[in-house]
Motif scaffolding. Sequence first.
Motif, PDB file in Angstrom:
ATOM      1  N   MET A  37       0.733  -1.260  -0.070  1.00 54.87           N
ATOM      2  CA  MET A  37       0.022   0.061   0.048  1.00 54.87           C
ATOM      3  C   MET A  37       0.700   0.956   0.147  1.00 54.87           C
ATOM      4  O   MET A  37       0.133   2.684  -0.343  1.00 54.87           O
ATOM      5  N   SER A  38       2.175   1.238   0.030  1.00 57.91           N
ATOM      6  CA  SER A  38       2.683   1.818   0.454  1.00 57.91           C
ATOM      7  C   SER A  38       3.601   2.652  -0.807  1.00 57.91           C
ATOM      8  O   SER A  38       3.652   1.493  -1.721  1.00 57.91           O
ATOM      9  N   ILE A  39       4.329   3.524  -0.963  1.00 57.65           N
ATOM     10  CA  ILE A  39       4.720   4.203  -2.108  1.00 57.65           C
ATOM     11  C   ILE A  39       6.092   3.222  -1.762  1.00 57.65           C
ATOM     12  O   ILE A  39       6.714   2.997  -1.185  1.00 57.65           O
ATOM     13  N   GLY A  63      -3.929  10.977   3.377  1.00 58.37           N
ATOM     14  CA  GLY A  63      -3.479   9.463   3.384  1.00 58.37           C
ATOM     15  C   GLY A  63      -1.914   8.895   4.018  1.00 58.37           C
ATOM     16  O   GLY A  63      -1.229   8.590   3.133  1.00 58.37           O
ATOM     17  N   SER A  69       5.578   7.794   2.653  1.00 61.23           N
ATOM     18  CA  SER A  69       5.815   8.795   1.928  1.00 61.23           C
ATOM     19  C   SER A  69       6.614  10.149   3.156  1.00 61.23           C
ATOM     20  O   SER A  69       6.884  11.501   2.484  1.00 61.23           O
ATOM     21  N   GLU A  87      -4.719  10.686   8.482  1.00 62.83           N
ATOM     22  CA  GLU A  87      -4.410   9.485   8.125  1.00 62.83           C
ATOM     23  C   GLU A  87      -6.526   8.899   8.566  1.00 62.83           C
ATOM     24  O   GLU A  87      -6.752   8.748  10.227  1.00 62.83           O
ATOM     25  N   LYS A  88      -7.368   8.338   8.210  1.00 57.31           N
ATOM     26  CA  LYS A  88      -8.216   7.854   8.676  1.00 57.31           C
ATOM     27  C   LYS A  88      -9.056   7.015  10.102  1.00 57.31           C
ATOM     28  O   LYS A  88      -9.003   6.865  10.770  1.00 57.31           O
ATOM     29  N   ASN A  92      -3.913   2.593  12.169  1.00 50.44           N
ATOM     30  CA  ASN A  92      -2.911   3.197  10.997  1.00 50.44           C
ATOM     31  C   ASN A  92      -1.923   4.357  11.586  1.00 50.44           C
ATOM     32  O   ASN A  92      -1.199   4.561  11.780  1.00 50.44           O
ATOM     33  N   GLU A 115     -11.080  11.477   8.935  1.00 49.47           N
ATOM     34  CA  GLU A 115     -11.411  11.368   7.745  1.00 49.47           C
ATOM     35  C   GLU A 115     -11.236  12.503   6.975  1.00 49.47           C
ATOM     36  O   GLU A 115     -11.116  14.281   7.637  1.00 49.47           O
ATOM     37  N   ALA A 116     -10.407  12.330   6.145  1.00 49.64           N
ATOM     38  CA  ALA A 116      -9.526  13.642   5.384  1.00 49.64           C
ATOM     39  C   ALA A 116     -10.223  15.013   5.334  1.00 49.64           C
ATOM     40  O   ALA A 116      -9.698  16.290   5.076  1.00 49.64           O
ATOM     41  N   ASP A 135      -2.947   9.748  -1.701  1.00 50.70           N
ATOM     42  CA  ASP A 135      -2.776   9.201  -1.710  1.00 50.70           C
ATOM     43  C   ASP A 135      -3.936   7.890  -0.809  1.00 50.70           C
ATOM     44  O   ASP A 135      -3.344   7.602   0.087  1.00 50.70           O
TER      45      ASP A 135
HETATM   46  C1  LIG Z   1      -2.275   3.482  -0.109  1.00 49.86           C
HETATM   47  S1  LIG Z   1      -2.063   3.389   1.972  1.00 49.86           S
HETATM   48  C2  LIG Z   1      -1.170   4.785   2.061  1.00 49.86           C
HETATM   49  C3  LIG Z   1       0.628   5.161   1.766  1.00 49.86           C
HETATM   50  C4  LIG Z   1       1.953   6.202   2.292  1.00 49.86           C
HETATM   51  N1  LIG Z   1       1.245   7.071   1.738  1.00 49.86           N
HETATM   52  C5  LIG Z   1       2.439   6.419   1.949  1.00 49.86           C
HETATM   53  O1  LIG Z   1       3.269   5.635   0.561  1.00 49.86           O
HETATM   54  O2  LIG Z   1       3.262   5.331   2.722  1.00 49.86           O
HETATM   55  C6  LIG Z   1      -3.758   5.138   1.717  1.00 49.86           C
HETATM   56  C7  LIG Z   1      -3.876   4.953   3.185  1.00 49.86           C
HETATM   57  O3  LIG Z   1      -5.760   6.235   3.165  1.00 49.86           O
HETATM   58  C8  LIG Z   1      -6.102   5.989   4.789  1.00 49.86           C
HETATM   59  N2  LIG Z   1      -7.337   6.429   4.012  1.00 49.86           N
HETATM   60  C9  LIG Z   1      -8.310   5.739   3.347  1.00 49.86           C
HETATM   61  N3  LIG Z   1      -9.567   6.416   3.280  1.00 49.86           N
HETATM   62  C10 LIG Z   1      -9.453   8.434   3.831  1.00 49.86           C
HETATM   63  C11 LIG Z   1      -9.921   8.798   4.236  1.00 49.86           C
HETATM   64  N4  LIG Z   1     -11.549   8.843   4.124  1.00 49.86           N
HETATM   65  N5  LIG Z   1      -9.394  10.278   4.674  1.00 49.86           N
HETATM   66  C12 LIG Z   1      -7.862   9.632   5.496  1.00 49.86           C
HETATM   67  N6  LIG Z   1      -7.777   8.917   5.296  1.00 49.86           N
HETATM   68  C13 LIG Z   1      -7.692   7.484   4.851  1.00 49.86           C
HETATM   69  C14 LIG Z   1      -6.009   4.443   4.306  1.00 49.86           C
HETATM   70  O4  LIG Z   1      -6.330   4.022   5.558  1.00 49.86           O
HETATM   71  C15 LIG Z   1      -4.901   4.257   4.401  1.00 49.86           C
HETATM   72  O5  LIG Z   1      -3.364   3.823   5.256  1.00 49.86           O
END
Ligand SMILES: C[S@@+](CC[C@H](N)C(=O)[O-])C[C@H]1O[C@@H](n2cnc3c(N)ncnc32)[C@H](O)[C@@H]1O
Length: 217
Positions: A37-39, A63, A69, A87-88, A92, A115-116, A135
């Motif tokens: 899931m991470s970059i 995210g 990241s 982060e939601k 995490n 919630e973002a 992301d």
């Molecule tokens: C792809 S991962 C992020 C990876 C991070 N950017 C990295 O590269 O290390 C997506 C993250 O977004 C969070 N997420 C999903 N929906 C969200 C929302 N509505 N608001 C905030 N965070 C959210 C998820 O819980 C997850 O941890």
Amino acid sequence: MRADTPEEKYINDVFGLHDPELLAVKRELEAHQVDFMSISGHEARLLQFLIRSFHVQKIVEVGTLYGYSAIAMAKALPAEGKLITLEKSPANFEIARKCIRDSSVSHKIEALCGEAEEILHGIEAKGPFDMVFIDANKGGYVSYLNWAEKNVRRGGLIVGDNTFLFGALWGQTRDRDIGPNQIKIMSEFNTRLSDTTRYNSVLIPTVEGLTVAQKLY
Ligand SMILES: C[S@@+](CC[C@H](N)C(=O)[O-])C[C@H]1O[C@@H](n2cnc3c(N)ncnc32)[C@H](O)[C@@H]1O
């Protein structure tokens, strides 16, 4: 699971990030089997390249996951630079807080849980921002873009990861459950950012697709 192509393996070996603090976060991601899931290291290096080249000082990331990241981007910021990451998931967020606390750039990072869309409204006064990195949930990309268009300064960057939507934009699904609404949203995200009258932009063909747009208005 994200594909690890021979090209990506080579780029990560030569142009990845071999920073011990970032490797520690990768180990945490691997231990919880969420590394995919991470970059990747070379994508993090690409973000660092953009931050340094465009003299970015203030970033919002949507995210966080475990903060890989966020920490990588904070390392490319100047001493006075700041990054807010959202982060939601509380689970995490707790791990991200620990990883960020253990890094040498914790003073540059503000991690917020929730919630973002709700948090974004509350941080507008801290803008305008030089860069927004999106992301998170793919169904939110257009609303994050709407926010970024208002809150990123002229000349600043809007960057979105996973903008190939796992192949769904050209009819592949790669075993993922991608609905028509997500396809519509990601198509709109890319189409809007491809407008050359408003953006200096590219879609970089990383494995997952990385859309990078400089705001011209
Ligand atoms: C792809 S991962 C992020 C990876 C991070 N950017 C990295 O590269 O290390 C997506 C993250 O977004 C969070 N997420 C999903 N929906 C969200 C929302 N509505 N608001 C905030 N965070 C959210 C998820 O819980 C997850 O941890």
